[in-house]
Design an enzyme around this catalytic site. Structure first.
Site, PDB file in Angstrom:
ATOM      1  N   ASP A 197       0.827  -1.202   0.000  1.00 29.62           N
ATOM      2  CA  ASP A 197       0.000   0.000   0.000  1.00 29.62           C
ATOM      3  C   ASP A 197       0.865   1.257   0.000  1.00 29.62           C
ATOM      4  O   ASP A 197       1.834   1.362   0.757  1.00 29.62           O
ATOM      5  CB  ASP A 197      -0.923  -0.001   1.229  1.00 29.62           C
TER       6      ASP A 197
ATOM      7  N   GLU B 292       1.033  -0.447  -5.049  1.00 30.59           N
ATOM      8  CA  GLU B 292      -0.192   0.346  -5.180  1.00 30.59           C
ATOM      9  C   GLU B 292       0.208   1.822  -5.297  1.00 30.59           C
ATOM     10  O   GLU B 292       0.065   2.601  -4.368  1.00 30.59           O
ATOM     11  CB  GLU B 292      -1.118   0.110  -3.963  1.00 30.59           C
TER      12      GLU B 292
END
Length: 650
Positions: free
Chosen positions: A283, A325
């Protein structure tokens, strides 16, 4: 380049840890020696100046050894099977879905009973959204982690997760989990110790006694959530310090200039690998390195860290791929696949967020020129890496493509973006969408878009008006959007609920921990009675489910759809039609999508100019054979419809 001293050091440490270098551990030892020079070089480029650099490098090596030792025989066998396939994640046979366990089915131990539903749809790859411990009311949807190794009791236990993974492995399904590298919850044990004044753990974060350095950082760092979390620092009364909190005030940014942070997070990464994760979603990697005088995003050192992690994973858990991401502009996203010596050796997978946003652009305008203007940048993705291709996800829709692409299509960039925001928030007179603006910046008026696939495609309004024609159009839009994502290239990733016609779920407004964040409107709570309607012919749920099911089935039948850098966009003979060719050997698949509310006419010359000498085509979607006509004749594509036309053997 061979590094004798480093090799000797590795051999000594491996032997001290009891590895059988000529037995079961030979493969690991060989990979470690083969990657050691790169690991050492990347590490030294970041940390050579650090006083504890050498001791922590030894800890890094021990972490790799322990990660390997903790990897069970089943996972090692799967590593070997994946290696035999090459880049296994490029296959046309992988189709995914992303979901929140609690909103999808309750708890992890309920998930096995829902796997047959996913299998019937054609899903064999599951992204389980964050499930590790995060404080209620301060979780950011699970991205504020307080314990990287403990499943939150809301979802079950770590043993429940292991049981799900084991069953998925038996069913030959793949698993993706998230790891949040950029920050922790302020309730994480490292942050708790830092609050109490422990200097070791205060150095795990960016903590300052006064506003001098925070003000200097803020001068060049853009605000991520200007409405709900302005600025990038939060005063912590307990510690008596300002703490960097780029996202929310309860998420403390980790300090990767400290190598101890890297080593400890690498240990967590290998823990996830040994849970049986096939793809690890990293992330917000764009934010992991901070430097004064910069935006603190997409810095070269962030790429160095990702390359170092990739090398380490290749050694200790070679079957696990890494997804970065990074939701950034096309030219920036390419860097996350690696550059120069590390081309295709950084992140294996990335989100094609630009293409996702461009599809929404085309749907609103009926014009594909902006989409086509972006493709030259997107085609630079190196062979051996792949996209997550998607129409909708848990996050908002950002209009993150360059103004130059909008200008190249003949539009005014400001007015164009303004139209899109008005269209999808439902305020434009021509709009059929039911969405909302997210994270509006009051200074710049920049904003992103929230709303479910069905609601943004007009289904919510159509159902409310009991308008059968509008319902039909909305369903066509939904399948059009899904079809382009599924056949474009990469791993198609559905978002749960989209396969069963879920419109916006407004129940989040009654939850104090969610009501401030309208992204929850497109994160529905699944009503399994509604999902039963996917089996009832004629229902809206069945029409969308069966259409999506057909698309996934077709994808798996067509090897040409595998992501082997085998895509070429067709010359835009009609501005309403986006078309590309997927090629493999003598097979060519022409994928054509009409984003207009009127029938589109495409000259047969658009096919002939590709140089393949075709005379007949088979449309897999409409199940009909077509004869290529004269140049003055046309292929007619109905409004919001598409064709999947194959030449060659069929």
């Amino acid at each position: 380049m061979y590094h004798y001293t480093l090799h000797q050091r590795i051999t000594r440490i491996c032997e001290q840890q009891g590895l059988l270098l000529n037995g079961d551990d030979l493969g690991f030892y060989t990979r470690l020696c083969a990657n050691a020079t790169a690991i050492d070089s990347l590490y030294r480029s970041l940390y050579n100046h650090h006083l504890a650099s050498d001791a922590l490098f030894e800890r890094l090596l021990l972490t790799l050894i322990q990660g390997h030792q903790q990897r069970n025989r089943e996972l090692r066998k799967r590593d070997t099977e994946k290696a035999a396939k090459g880049q296994w994640f490029l296959s046309n046979e992988i189709c995914g879905m992303s979901l929140y366990v609690d909103r999808f089915c309750g708890k992890l131990n309920d998930l096995p009973t829902r796997l047959p539903y996913l299998e019937s749809l054609g899903v064999n790859f599951l992204h389980i959204m964050p499930i590790f411990e995060s404080p209620a009311g301060e979780s950011d949807g699970g991205y504020a982690v307080s314990d990287f190794r403990k499943v939150d009791t809301r979802f079950g236990t770590i043993d429940d997760l292991r049981a799900v993974q084991k069953l998925m492995q038996e069913k030959e399904m793949y698993l993706m989990l998230d790891i949040v590298l950029n920050h922790t919850s302020h309730h994480h044990e490292w942050a708790v110790k830092a609050k109490k004044g422990d200097p070791v753990y205060q150095d795990y974060f960016y903590m300052y006694d006064d506003r001098t350095l925070p003000d200097q950082f803020d001068a060049t760092m853009p605000e991520i959530f200007p409405e709900s979390a302005p600025g990038s620092f939060t005063w912590n009364k307990e510690a008596g310090k300002w703490v960097m909190t780029v996202f929310h005030n309860y998420q403390w940014d980790l300090n990767y200039t400290n190598p101890a942070v890297l080593v400890d997070m690498l240990d967590n990464i290998l823990f996830y690998a040994n849970l049986g994760v096939d793809i690890l979603r990293i992330d917000a990697p764009a934010f992991i390195w901070k430097q004064l005088g910069t935006t603190c995003q997409n810095l070269p050192e962030a790429h160095t860290i990702l390359r170092l992690i990739r090398q380490c994973v290749e050694v200790a858990a070679p079957g696990m791929a890494l997804l970065g991401e990074a939701i950034v502009a096309p030219k920036e996203i390419m860097k996350y696949f690696g550059t120069d010596l590390y081309t295709a050796k950084e992140c294996d997978v990335a989100y094609n967020a630009t293409q996702m946003a461009l599809q929404w652009d085309a749907l609103a305008t009926g014009d594909t020129r902006v989409m086509l203007a972006a493709q030259q940048d997107l085609l630079q993705k190196p062979f051996g890496c792949t996209w997550i291709s998607y129409t909708r996800c848990h996050d908002d829709i950002g209009l993150g493509y360059d103004d130059s692409m909008i200008t190249a299509a003949g539009f005014n960039a400001y007015e164009h973006r303004k139209f899109l925001k008005e269209y999808y928030s439902g305020t434009h007179p021509a709009s059929t969408a039911s969405g909302a603006l997210f994270s509006v910046n009051p200074k710049t008026q920049d904003a992103r878009i929230s709303g479910s696939l069905a609601s943004l495609c007009g289904l919510e309004r159509a159902i409310a008006a009991n308008d059968e024609q509008a319902i039909n159009i909305a369903i066509r839009k939904i399948l059009l959007m899904q079809a382009q994502s599924i056949f474009l290239g990469g791993i198609p990733m559905l978002f749960y609920g989209d396969e069963a016609a879920y419109t916006n779920d407004y129940s989040y407004l009654n939850d104090e921990g969610k009501s401030y964040d309208n992204r929850w409107m497109h994160r529905p709570v699944i009503d399994w009675q509604k999902n039963e309607k996917t089996k009832e012919a004629g229902t809206i749920e069945h029409r969308i489910f069966s259409g999506t099911q057909r698309l996934l089935k077709l994808r798996k039948q067509l090897p040409v759809v595998g992501d082997y850098k085998n895509i070429r966009w067709i010359t835009p003979h009609n501005i309403h039609v986006a078309g590309f060719i997927r090629s493999m050997d003598e097979s060519h698949l022409y994928c054509l999508f009409n984003f207009s509310n009127k029938a589109a006419y495409l000259t047969w010359y658009a096919f002939k100019e590709q140089g393949y000498g075709i005379s007949n085509l088979y449309d897999h979607w409409n199940e009909q054979r077509l004869t290529v006509g004269s140049d003055h004749e046309y292929l007619i594509i109905e409004p919001y419809s598409f064709c999947l036309l194959e030449s060659g053997s069929y």
